[in-house]
Design a protein around this motif. Structure first.
Motif, PDB file in Angstrom:
ATOM      1  N   TYR A  56     -14.654  -7.275  17.415  1.00  0.00           N
ATOM      2  CA  TYR A  56     -14.201  -6.082  16.719  1.00  0.00           C
ATOM      3  C   TYR A  56     -13.035  -5.443  17.455  1.00  0.00           C
ATOM      4  O   TYR A  56     -13.019  -5.399  18.688  1.00  0.00           O
ATOM      5  CB  TYR A  56     -15.313  -5.029  16.678  1.00  0.00           C
ATOM      6  CG  TYR A  56     -16.465  -5.340  15.763  1.00  0.00           C
ATOM      7  CD1 TYR A  56     -16.667  -4.602  14.603  1.00  0.00           C
ATOM      8  CD2 TYR A  56     -17.368  -6.353  16.053  1.00  0.00           C
ATOM      9  CE1 TYR A  56     -17.741  -4.864  13.761  1.00  0.00           C
ATOM     10  CE2 TYR A  56     -18.444  -6.621  15.219  1.00  0.00           C
ATOM     11  CZ  TYR A  56     -18.621  -5.875  14.077  1.00  0.00           C
ATOM     12  OH  TYR A  56     -19.676  -6.126  13.242  1.00  0.00           O
ATOM     13  N   LYS A  97     -12.827  -2.192   2.398  1.00  0.00           N
ATOM     14  CA  LYS A  97     -12.588  -3.435   3.138  1.00  0.00           C
ATOM     15  C   LYS A  97     -11.531  -4.266   2.428  1.00  0.00           C
ATOM     16  O   LYS A  97     -11.550  -4.410   1.208  1.00  0.00           O
ATOM     17  CB  LYS A  97     -13.895  -4.219   3.232  1.00  0.00           C
ATOM     18  CG  LYS A  97     -13.767  -5.576   3.886  1.00  0.00           C
ATOM     19  CD  LYS A  97     -15.091  -6.298   3.907  1.00  0.00           C
ATOM     20  CE  LYS A  97     -15.279  -7.049   2.604  1.00  0.00           C
ATOM     21  NZ  LYS A  97     -16.349  -8.056   2.655  1.00  0.00           N
ATOM     22  N   THR A  99      -8.708  -7.888   3.366  1.00  0.00           N
ATOM     23  CA  THR A  99      -8.464  -9.010   4.262  1.00  0.00           C
ATOM     24  C   THR A  99      -6.993  -9.042   4.646  1.00  0.00           C
ATOM     25  O   THR A  99      -6.119  -8.957   3.784  1.00  0.00           O
ATOM     26  CB  THR A  99      -8.862 -10.338   3.585  1.00  0.00           C
ATOM     27  OG1 THR A  99     -10.254 -10.282   3.270  1.00  0.00           O
ATOM     28  CG2 THR A  99      -8.600 -11.526   4.494  1.00  0.00           C
ATOM     29  N   ALA A 100      -6.742  -9.172   5.942  1.00  0.00           N
ATOM     30  CA  ALA A 100      -5.381  -9.382   6.452  1.00  0.00           C
ATOM     31  C   ALA A 100      -5.214 -10.886   6.644  1.00  0.00           C
ATOM     32  O   ALA A 100      -6.100 -11.545   7.205  1.00  0.00           O
ATOM     33  CB  ALA A 100      -5.174  -8.646   7.763  1.00  0.00           C
ATOM     34  N   LEU A 106      -1.549  -7.136  10.010  1.00  0.00           N
ATOM     35  CA  LEU A 106      -2.468  -6.032  10.303  1.00  0.00           C
ATOM     36  C   LEU A 106      -1.903  -4.667   9.907  1.00  0.00           C
ATOM     37  O   LEU A 106      -2.558  -3.889   9.203  1.00  0.00           O
ATOM     38  CB  LEU A 106      -2.846  -6.024  11.790  1.00  0.00           C
ATOM     39  CG  LEU A 106      -3.749  -4.884  12.240  1.00  0.00           C
ATOM     40  CD1 LEU A 106      -5.073  -4.892  11.491  1.00  0.00           C
ATOM     41  CD2 LEU A 106      -3.984  -4.962  13.741  1.00  0.00           C
ATOM     42  N   TYR A 110      -3.416  -2.028   6.982  1.00  0.00           N
ATOM     43  CA  TYR A 110      -3.783  -0.625   7.194  1.00  0.00           C
ATOM     44  C   TYR A 110      -2.943   0.307   6.327  1.00  0.00           C
ATOM     45  O   TYR A 110      -3.463   1.257   5.744  1.00  0.00           O
ATOM     46  CB  TYR A 110      -3.656  -0.231   8.672  1.00  0.00           C
ATOM     47  CG  TYR A 110      -4.909  -0.492   9.461  1.00  0.00           C
ATOM     48  CD1 TYR A 110      -6.112   0.120   9.125  1.00  0.00           C
ATOM     49  CD2 TYR A 110      -4.899  -1.340  10.562  1.00  0.00           C
ATOM     50  CE1 TYR A 110      -7.268  -0.113   9.855  1.00  0.00           C
ATOM     51  CE2 TYR A 110      -6.053  -1.573  11.296  1.00  0.00           C
ATOM     52  CZ  TYR A 110      -7.228  -0.961  10.940  1.00  0.00           C
ATOM     53  OH  TYR A 110      -8.373  -1.183  11.663  1.00  0.00           O
ATOM     54  N   CYS A 132     -12.023   3.316  12.124  1.00  0.00           N
ATOM     55  CA  CYS A 132     -11.623   2.164  11.327  1.00  0.00           C
ATOM     56  C   CYS A 132     -11.723   0.954  12.258  1.00  0.00           C
ATOM     57  O   CYS A 132     -11.724   1.109  13.479  1.00  0.00           O
ATOM     58  CB  CYS A 132     -10.230   2.331  10.737  1.00  0.00           C
ATOM     59  SG  CYS A 132      -8.929   2.621  11.926  1.00  0.00           S
ATOM     60  N   GLU A 134     -11.253  -3.645  12.737  1.00  0.00           N
ATOM     61  CA  GLU A 134     -10.990  -5.003  12.313  1.00  0.00           C
ATOM     62  C   GLU A 134     -12.181  -5.838  12.746  1.00  0.00           C
ATOM     63  O   GLU A 134     -12.719  -5.621  13.832  1.00  0.00           O
ATOM     64  CB  GLU A 134      -9.744  -5.585  12.994  1.00  0.00           C
ATOM     65  CG  GLU A 134      -8.467  -4.832  12.762  1.00  0.00           C
ATOM     66  CD  GLU A 134      -8.119  -3.935  13.949  1.00  0.00           C
ATOM     67  OE1 GLU A 134      -8.149  -4.388  15.116  1.00  0.00           O
ATOM     68  OE2 GLU A 134      -7.814  -2.764  13.708  1.00  0.00           O
ATOM     69  N   TYR A 136     -12.968  -9.669  13.488  1.00  0.00           N
ATOM     70  CA  TYR A 136     -12.346 -10.973  13.690  1.00  0.00           C
ATOM     71  C   TYR A 136     -13.416 -12.054  13.702  1.00  0.00           C
ATOM     72  O   TYR A 136     -14.475 -11.870  14.305  1.00  0.00           O
ATOM     73  CB  TYR A 136     -11.582 -10.996  15.021  1.00  0.00           C
ATOM     74  CG  TYR A 136     -10.472  -9.982  15.067  1.00  0.00           C
ATOM     75  CD1 TYR A 136      -9.253 -10.249  14.458  1.00  0.00           C
ATOM     76  CD2 TYR A 136     -10.647  -8.753  15.693  1.00  0.00           C
ATOM     77  CE1 TYR A 136      -8.225  -9.313  14.486  1.00  0.00           C
ATOM     78  CE2 TYR A 136      -9.620  -7.805  15.719  1.00  0.00           C
ATOM     79  CZ  TYR A 136      -8.419  -8.101  15.120  1.00  0.00           C
ATOM     80  OH  TYR A 136      -7.412  -7.172  15.148  1.00  0.00           O
ATOM     81  N   PHE A 146      -8.672 -12.125   8.740  1.00  0.00           N
ATOM     82  CA  PHE A 146      -9.781 -11.302   9.228  1.00  0.00           C
ATOM     83  C   PHE A 146      -9.911 -10.088   8.326  1.00  0.00           C
ATOM     84  O   PHE A 146      -9.029  -9.799   7.520  1.00  0.00           O
ATOM     85  CB  PHE A 146      -9.567 -10.890  10.688  1.00  0.00           C
ATOM     86  CG  PHE A 146      -8.294 -10.131  10.916  1.00  0.00           C
ATOM     87  CD1 PHE A 146      -8.287  -8.738  10.932  1.00  0.00           C
ATOM     88  CD2 PHE A 146      -7.090 -10.793  11.112  1.00  0.00           C
ATOM     89  CE1 PHE A 146      -7.102  -8.032  11.134  1.00  0.00           C
ATOM     90  CE2 PHE A 146      -5.906 -10.094  11.326  1.00  0.00           C
ATOM     91  CZ  PHE A 146      -5.910  -8.716  11.323  1.00  0.00           C
ATOM     92  N   GLU A 147     -11.019  -9.356   8.476  1.00  0.00           N
ATOM     93  CA  GLU A 147     -11.286  -8.209   7.630  1.00  0.00           C
ATOM     94  C   GLU A 147     -10.885  -6.905   8.310  1.00  0.00           C
ATOM     95  O   GLU A 147     -11.021  -6.763   9.532  1.00  0.00           O
ATOM     96  CB  GLU A 147     -12.767  -8.175   7.259  1.00  0.00           C
ATOM     97  CG  GLU A 147     -13.173  -9.373   6.427  1.00  0.00           C
ATOM     98  CD  GLU A 147     -14.655  -9.433   6.170  1.00  0.00           C
ATOM     99  OE1 GLU A 147     -15.448  -9.034   7.043  1.00  0.00           O
ATOM    100  OE2 GLU A 147     -15.022  -9.870   5.063  1.00  0.00           O
ATOM    101  N   VAL A 148     -10.399  -5.960   7.496  1.00  0.00           N
ATOM    102  CA  VAL A 148      -9.987  -4.633   7.965  1.00  0.00           C
ATOM    103  C   VAL A 148     -10.817  -3.607   7.202  1.00  0.00           C
ATOM    104  O   VAL A 148     -10.921  -3.679   5.977  1.00  0.00           O
ATOM    105  CB  VAL A 148      -8.475  -4.409   7.716  1.00  0.00           C
ATOM    106  CG1 VAL A 148      -8.051  -3.021   8.178  1.00  0.00           C
ATOM    107  CG2 VAL A 148      -7.649  -5.498   8.415  1.00  0.00           C
TER     108      VAL A 148
END
Length: 155
Positions: A56, A97, A99-100, A106, A110, A132, A134, A136, A146-148
């Motif tokens: 994270y 949520k 995805t980047a 990134l 955002y 907030c 991320e 990974y 990865f998710e944001v």
């Protein structure tokens, strides 16, 4: 330009252990990379098996200019904290949520969440009190997706 799809999810409380840095938006890119460069070689102290749970990157706003950024991994609540590291409890809550596509995307992810998506919402509002983060995947490489996550509340 990336095509971001956003879903709102209920995320569970998660105990993290890692390293943090206090930074600003102007210095974030350099400071956050530096904390990962220090934490990366030490992740094995927490993962044991080489890590199948991912990692994270968590941002906690301190004021209008500064925030703490954590490089961390999920652990059991009772896990020992190695010397020089600290624990952080990521609170449960609602998060938008997306995805980047890679680490290069990134900032764009955002910006999309906080600017484009948030301004289009009638059902949800940004929860500026929450962190907030991320998420990974295991064995993350800079070109991996990865998710944001952005904290939200019902409007």
């Amino acid at each position: 330009m990336n095509d971001f799809t956003v879903t709102v999810v209920e995320y569970p409380a998660t105990r993290l252990i890692g390293l943090k840095v206090r930074t600003s938006m102007q210095k974030a890119e350099t400071d956050c990379m530096a904390v990962w460069e220090t934490f990366g070689p030490r992740m094995g102290e927490l993962l044991g098996d080489g890590g199948g749970r991912g990692s994270y990157g968590v941002s906690v706003m301190l004021n209008a200019e500064e925030f703490e950024y954590w490089a961390a991994v999920p652990t059991a609540p009772s896990a020992a904290v190695p010397a020089g590291m600290a624990g952080f409890d990521l609170p449960a809550g609602l998060f938008a949520k997306t995805t980047a596509a890679s680490l290069e995307a990134l900032k764009e992810a955002y910006m999309f969440l906080y600017e484009t998506w948030a301004k289009s919402q009638k059902e949800y509002a940004v929860d500026y009190q929450g962190p907030c983060f991320e998420l990974y995947p295991p064995n993350f490489q800079m070109t991996d997706s990865f998710e944001v996550f952005m904290p939200v509340r019902k409007a």
